[in-house]
Design a protein around this motif. Sequence first.
Motif, PDB file in Angstrom:
ATOM      1  N   UNK A   6     -25.073  -5.090  15.295  1.00 28.04           N
ATOM      2  CA  UNK A   6     -24.026  -5.569  16.178  1.00 28.04           C
ATOM      3  C   UNK A   6     -23.184  -6.699  15.629  1.00 28.04           C
ATOM      4  N   UNK A   7     -23.542  -7.227  14.484  1.00 30.84           N
ATOM      5  CA  UNK A   7     -22.801  -8.326  13.870  1.00 30.84           C
ATOM      6  C   UNK A   7     -21.917  -7.799  12.745  1.00 30.84           C
ATOM      7  N   UNK A   8     -20.735  -8.376  12.594  1.00 25.62           N
ATOM      8  CA  UNK A   8     -19.801  -7.984  11.554  1.00 25.62           C
ATOM      9  C   UNK A   8     -20.018  -8.867  10.335  1.00 25.62           C
ATOM     10  N   UNK A   9     -20.118  -8.219   9.184  1.00 25.91           N
ATOM     11  CA  UNK A   9     -20.302  -8.939   7.922  1.00 25.91           C
ATOM     12  C   UNK A   9     -19.243  -8.471   6.934  1.00 25.91           C
ATOM     13  N   UNK A  10     -18.688  -9.435   6.207  1.00 25.12           N
ATOM     14  CA  UNK A  10     -17.748  -9.117   5.140  1.00 25.12           C
ATOM     15  C   UNK A  10     -18.460  -9.320   3.815  1.00 25.12           C
ATOM     16  N   UNK A  11     -18.291  -8.360   2.924  1.00 26.89           N
ATOM     17  CA  UNK A  11     -18.895  -8.487   1.606  1.00 26.89           C
ATOM     18  C   UNK A  11     -18.149  -7.600   0.626  1.00 26.89           C
ATOM     19  N   UNK A  12     -18.431  -7.796  -0.624  1.00 24.00           N
ATOM     20  CA  UNK A  12     -17.866  -6.940  -1.660  1.00 24.00           C
ATOM     21  C   UNK A  12     -18.613  -5.609  -1.638  1.00 24.00           C
ATOM     22  N   UNK A  13     -18.014  -4.568  -2.213  1.00 25.67           N
ATOM     23  CA  UNK A  13     -18.728  -3.296  -2.308  1.00 25.67           C
ATOM     24  C   UNK A  13     -20.046  -3.458  -3.065  1.00 25.67           C
ATOM     25  N   UNK A  14     -20.966  -2.554  -2.806  1.00 21.24           N
ATOM     26  CA  UNK A  14     -22.306  -2.653  -3.397  1.00 21.24           C
ATOM     27  C   UNK A  14     -22.280  -2.597  -4.922  1.00 21.24           C
ATOM     28  N   UNK A  15     -21.393  -1.775  -5.480  1.00 24.70           N
ATOM     29  CA  UNK A  15     -21.329  -1.645  -6.935  1.00 24.70           C
ATOM     30  C   UNK A  15     -19.874  -1.710  -7.386  1.00 24.70           C
ATOM     31  N   UNK A  16     -19.672  -1.989  -8.664  1.00 22.69           N
ATOM     32  CA  UNK A  16     -18.313  -1.986  -9.212  1.00 22.69           C
ATOM     33  C   UNK A  16     -17.683  -0.605  -9.101  1.00 22.69           C
ATOM     34  N   UNK A  17     -18.519   0.439  -9.170  1.00 25.91           N
ATOM     35  CA  UNK A  17     -18.009   1.809  -9.055  1.00 25.91           C
ATOM     36  C   UNK A  17     -17.440   2.085  -7.663  1.00 25.91           C
ATOM     37  N   UNK A  18     -17.786   1.253  -6.683  1.00 26.50           N
ATOM     38  CA  UNK A  18     -17.276   1.430  -5.325  1.00 26.50           C
ATOM     39  C   UNK A  18     -15.853   0.912  -5.165  1.00 26.50           C
ATOM     40  N   UNK A  19     -15.376   0.125  -6.097  1.00 30.17           N
ATOM     41  CA  UNK A  19     -14.008  -0.392  -6.049  1.00 30.17           C
ATOM     42  C   UNK A  19     -13.047   0.750  -6.351  1.00 30.17           C
ATOM     43  N   UNK A  20     -11.951   0.825  -5.608  1.00 28.21           N
ATOM     44  CA  UNK A  20     -10.998   1.915  -5.793  1.00 28.21           C
ATOM     45  C   UNK A  20      -9.575   1.361  -5.861  1.00 28.21           C
ATOM     46  N   UNK A  21      -8.768   2.004  -6.672  1.00 32.94           N
ATOM     47  CA  UNK A  21      -7.336   1.794  -6.680  1.00 32.94           C
ATOM     48  C   UNK A  21      -6.727   3.111  -6.235  1.00 32.94           C
ATOM     49  N   UNK A  22      -5.821   3.032  -5.285  1.00 37.33           N
ATOM     50  CA  UNK A  22      -5.216   4.265  -4.791  1.00 37.33           C
ATOM     51  C   UNK A  22      -3.711   4.229  -5.030  1.00 37.33           C
ATOM     52  N   UNK A  23      -3.165   5.384  -5.291  1.00 38.01           N
ATOM     53  CA  UNK A  23      -1.719   5.519  -5.461  1.00 38.01           C
ATOM     54  C   UNK A  23      -1.110   5.778  -4.083  1.00 38.01           C
ATOM     55  N   UNK A  24       0.012   5.139  -3.812  1.00 37.02           N
ATOM     56  CA  UNK A  24       0.691   5.314  -2.537  1.00 37.02           C
ATOM     57  C   UNK A  24       2.050   5.950  -2.776  1.00 37.02           C
ATOM     58  N   UNK A  25       2.366   6.942  -1.966  1.00 33.10           N
ATOM     59  CA  UNK A  25       3.680   7.560  -2.071  1.00 33.10           C
ATOM     60  C   UNK A  25       4.713   6.682  -1.370  1.00 33.10           C
ATOM     61  N   UNK A  26       5.966   6.961  -1.584  1.00 31.96           N
ATOM     62  CA  UNK A  26       7.062   6.131  -1.051  1.00 31.96           C
ATOM     63  C   UNK A  26       7.033   6.061   0.479  1.00 31.96           C
ATOM     64  N   UNK A  27       6.693   7.161   1.129  1.00 32.72           N
ATOM     65  CA  UNK A  27       6.647   7.175   2.599  1.00 32.72           C
ATOM     66  C   UNK A  27       5.574   6.221   3.118  1.00 32.72           C
ATOM     67  N   UNK A  28       4.413   6.211   2.482  1.00 30.21           N
ATOM     68  CA  UNK A  28       3.330   5.312   2.889  1.00 30.21           C
ATOM     69  C   UNK A  28       3.715   3.862   2.642  1.00 30.21           C
ATOM     70  N   UNK A  29       4.335   3.585   1.511  1.00 26.62           N
ATOM     71  CA  UNK A  29       4.786   2.223   1.211  1.00 26.62           C
ATOM     72  C   UNK A  29       5.795   1.771   2.263  1.00 26.62           C
ATOM     73  N   UNK A  30       6.710   2.644   2.641  1.00 31.86           N
ATOM     74  CA  UNK A  30       7.698   2.300   3.666  1.00 31.86           C
ATOM     75  C   UNK A  30       7.018   2.018   5.008  1.00 31.86           C
TER      76      UNK A  30
END
Length: 91
Positions: A6-30
Amino acid sequence: MVQLAGQIHESRPKTDASMRTIALDAETVAALREHKRRQQEERLAVGEAWKETGFVFTQPDGDRLHPQHVSDQFLWLAYLAGLPPIRLHDL
């Protein structure tokens, strides 16, 4: 963000492999730019009560969204769209 007992916790992902970079199309950026503009209006309306969390999607006062609420809203929208049940994380 995770919810544990029931408590909210902020933390980094468990592993470096969990980090993601995503590409955004122009419509999403807008759409994100428009969201940022509306959020700035909310920030001005709330004034000093604005909570600076650094999150892109927040409550109208800047506070973070509860993860369970986001998941529940996603399930509801998927249902209304006639889609089969799917978890937000399965996207």
